[in-house]
Scaffold this active site. Structure first.
Site, PDB file in Angstrom:
ATOM      1  N   GLU A  56      -4.772   7.810  -2.864  1.00  0.00           N
ATOM      2  CA  GLU A  56      -5.318   6.537  -2.392  1.00  0.00           C
ATOM      3  C   GLU A  56      -5.609   5.603  -3.576  1.00  0.00           C
ATOM      4  O   GLU A  56      -5.544   4.390  -3.445  1.00  0.00           O
ATOM      5  CB  GLU A  56      -6.568   6.805  -1.556  1.00  0.00           C
ATOM      6  CG  GLU A  56      -6.921   5.729  -0.553  1.00  0.00           C
ATOM      7  CD  GLU A  56      -5.869   5.465   0.537  1.00  0.00           C
ATOM      8  OE1 GLU A  56      -4.924   6.275   0.703  1.00  0.00           O
ATOM      9  OE2 GLU A  56      -5.989   4.423   1.197  1.00  0.00           O
ATOM     10  N   HIS A  67       0.841  -1.205   0.000  1.00  0.00           N
ATOM     11  CA  HIS A  67       0.000   0.000   0.000  1.00  0.00           C
ATOM     12  C   HIS A  67       0.878   1.257   0.000  1.00  0.00           C
ATOM     13  O   HIS A  67       0.728   2.146  -0.852  1.00  0.00           O
ATOM     14  CB  HIS A  67      -0.906  -0.017   1.227  1.00  0.00           C
ATOM     15  CG  HIS A  67      -1.825   1.163   1.345  1.00  0.00           C
ATOM     16  ND1 HIS A  67      -3.155   1.107   0.958  1.00  0.00           N
ATOM     17  CD2 HIS A  67      -1.620   2.428   1.785  1.00  0.00           C
ATOM     18  CE1 HIS A  67      -3.711   2.295   1.166  1.00  0.00           C
ATOM     19  NE2 HIS A  67      -2.807   3.113   1.674  1.00  0.00           N
ATOM     20  N   GLU A  68       1.808   1.321   0.935  1.00  0.00           N
ATOM     21  CA  GLU A  68       2.657   2.507   1.040  1.00  0.00           C
ATOM     22  C   GLU A  68       3.589   2.622  -0.164  1.00  0.00           C
ATOM     23  O   GLU A  68       3.890   3.728  -0.620  1.00  0.00           O
ATOM     24  CB  GLU A  68       3.450   2.505   2.357  1.00  0.00           C
ATOM     25  CG  GLU A  68       2.590   2.489   3.631  1.00  0.00           C
ATOM     26  CD  GLU A  68       1.478   3.530   3.675  1.00  0.00           C
ATOM     27  OE1 GLU A  68       1.630   4.597   3.059  1.00  0.00           O
ATOM     28  OE2 GLU A  68       0.425   3.250   4.303  1.00  0.00           O
ATOM     29  N   HIS A 122       1.738   4.523  -2.795  1.00  0.00           N
ATOM     30  CA  HIS A 122       1.809   5.976  -2.562  1.00  0.00           C
ATOM     31  C   HIS A 122       3.160   6.522  -3.040  1.00  0.00           C
ATOM     32  O   HIS A 122       3.232   7.560  -3.688  1.00  0.00           O
ATOM     33  CB  HIS A 122       1.681   6.279  -1.060  1.00  0.00           C
ATOM     34  CG  HIS A 122       0.269   6.253  -0.541  1.00  0.00           C
ATOM     35  ND1 HIS A 122      -0.722   7.066  -1.045  1.00  0.00           N
ATOM     36  CD2 HIS A 122      -0.314   5.535   0.458  1.00  0.00           C
ATOM     37  CE1 HIS A 122      -1.850   6.854  -0.375  1.00  0.00           C
ATOM     38  NE2 HIS A 122      -1.635   5.922   0.540  1.00  0.00           N
TER      39      HIS A 122
HETATM   40 MG    MG Z   1      -3.152   5.342   2.199  1.00  0.00          MG
END
Ligand code: MG
Length: 504
Positions: free
Chosen positions: A297, A267-268, A271
């Site tokens: 997101e 997830h990170e 980003h």
């Molecule tokens: Mg996030």
């Protein structure tokens, strides 16, 4: 060269001081959330407060404003990037100018206090303790909406802070469209013979060192570049961009349930890839970095869910994972896939799966809107929370700790933030559709040797490289050739879970 106009060049020369201070703030912030000695929290808060004030003064500088006025008079002569600089900077100035100093001071004071109270109230499962603080925050938030101004709904002013150009109506329409199909899918999954409340892999204990190796292995598959990024540990995983060439991510480790560490890492990473692939010419300008909360997101969720939980991707890592996590040898590949894609009702938003997650957001959206319309009072929140959780997910919430007190957002005064989480997820579905139209089916791409790189280049060319150049709705149309629609994500999710749960 993207910036040719003389006025714009002058603006940028002034802005470099602002972005340099912001870069240092990001570094101090990263440090604060990772390895800073505990006792220096207060001092760091003092320093950050003063530096933020410096930035504010630089943004409100009269000469900068004059240059901006001049640029606006010559708007038709500017290219898209130069226009973007004017738009982003004007927006920043506007927001600051509309909020009186005394208001900002009060807002900061109340929310700083509320965060500490909230933390204890959550620990003690005591909503009464947090209630008076939340009441103060709601009053301040209503004032904030009035200061900022809006056309139709006070909530519009707050939503716009997180997602430029989006309104209450937009989100009402969006949530209306997704409620029924998601509920139907959830019910089908629950009635499937493959449905599981618990998965045995959730109970398997792991060694942090071994898990770290798996995280680095998966990051290497994703072309993680240690020369421009790093992975650290934090109590709550986050990503922070210090500059275009220094974008850091964090993950967490628990005694068991390794999925939480791996999905947070991916997830990170999502980003960070966004920030790393912004056009280098936008470095230190107002256009550097991701466009908005929802756009950011959409990237993290694209990598976490659409790629990271895809069975073809999981097949790439299963053999290696067995080397690091020996208990995996007892499980089949099908077990492994289901573990990453389990759907079940959860009380806690951040633990929720791809299908049920959005009901957590719809609930929060409806409460925030109700508070602003004064149709809901703060003291009614716990009860309405329970009723809605029962209605949407058939979950019994028996304490506020796992109910209305679970998120930090309201204690920070961040009202209008939640809806961007769902929007981001549904945007990731739009990117998937557009990408597949051009490059072919994602499963086939993931089997290719350079497939992941091709996906990353597509994201860079279509989304990342522009930074903040275009506003949200314009960039969606530019990428997809159509306006925002919930359909692509709905069809992705139906397809995926029909296969995984063998639905009729
Ligand atoms: Mg996030």
């Amino acid at each position: 060269m993207k910036f040719q106009n003389k006025i714009i060049k002058n603006i940028l020369n002034k802005y470099y001081y602002i972005s340099s201070l912001e870069s240092l703030i990001s570094l101090a912030d990263w440090d604060l959330n990772t390895y800073m000695p505990e006792s220096s929290a207060e001092d760091r808060g003092f320093v950050l407060g003063k530096v933020n004030l410096l930035i504010k003064n630089l943004i409100l500088d009269k000469k900068l404003k004059k240059l901006l006025e001049k640029a606006k008079e010559n708007l038709e002569k500017l290219n898209d990037y130069e226009k973007g600089v004017v738009r982003v900077l004007e927006r920043e100035i506007n927001i600051i100018e509309k909020l009186p100093n005394e208001f900002i001071e009060k807002f900061n004071k109340v929310t700083n206090e509320a965060q500490i109270i909230w933390r204890n109230a959550k620990k003690e499962n005591n909503f009464e303790k947090f209630k008076p603080h939340l009441e103060k925050i709601v009053e301040l938030i209503k004032k904030k909406a009035e200061y900022l101004g809006y056309e139709e709904h006070p909530y519009d002013a707050l939503i716009d802070l997180f997602e430029e150009g989006w309104t209450t109506k937009d989100f009402e329409n969006f949530f209306e469209v997704i409620k029924k199909p998601l509920k139907d899918l959830f019910n089908q999954i629950r009635n499937s013979p493959f449905y599981k409340e618990k998965h045995p892999l959730e109970e398997e204990k792991y060694e942090k060192e071994q898990m770290e190796k798996l995280n680095y292995y998966v990051l290497s598959l994703l072309n993680f570049n240690p020369a421009r990024s790093r992975l650290d540990i934090a109590p709550h995983p986050f990503e922070t961009a210090i500059s275009l060439n220094d974008v850091r991510i964090t993950t967490w480790y628990h005694p068991k349930d390794f999925r939480r560490s791996l999905t947070a890492t991916i997830h990170e990473f999502g980003h960070s890839l966004y920030e790393l692939q912004v056009d280098p010419e936008l470095k230190f300008t107002p256009l550097q970095g991701g466009l908005s909360y929802a756009f950011h997101e959409s990237q993290s969720r694209f990598w976490e869910n659409i790629i990271g939980r895809n069975p073809i991707f999981l097949a790439k890592i299963f053999e290696k994972a067995k080397e690091f996590l020996l208990f995996l040898k007892k499980y089949s590949f099908e077990d492994f896939v289901l573990y990453f894609n389990i759907v079940r009702p959860e009380k806690i938003r951040v633990e929720a799966d791809e299908v049920t997650y959005h009901f957590h957001i719809i609930l929060r959206f409806e409460l925030e809107k109700g508070l602003l319309e004064e149709k809901i009072k703060v003291n009614e929140l716990p009860e309405i929370w329970r009723a809605k959780m029962k209605e949407y997910l058939d979950v019994d919430v028996d304490n506020d700790k796992e109910g209305v007190l679970q998120d930090i957002h309201w204690s920070m005064g961040a009202i209008g933030y939640f809806p961007t989480y769902s929007l981001g997820t549904f945007l990731s579905g739009m990117w998937l559709e557009a990408l597949q139209n051009e490059l072919g089916v994602i499963e086939e791409l993931l089997k290719e040797e350079n497939g992941i790189l091709r996906i990353q280049n597509w994201l860079k060319e279509k989304i990342h490289k522009y930074g903040k150049t275009y506003p949200s709705k314009d960039l969606i149309s530019k990428i997809c050739g159509k306006e925002f629609s919930a359909e692509p994500f709905l069809s992705y999710i139906k397809n995926k879970y029909n296969k995984l749960y063998n639905l009729p």
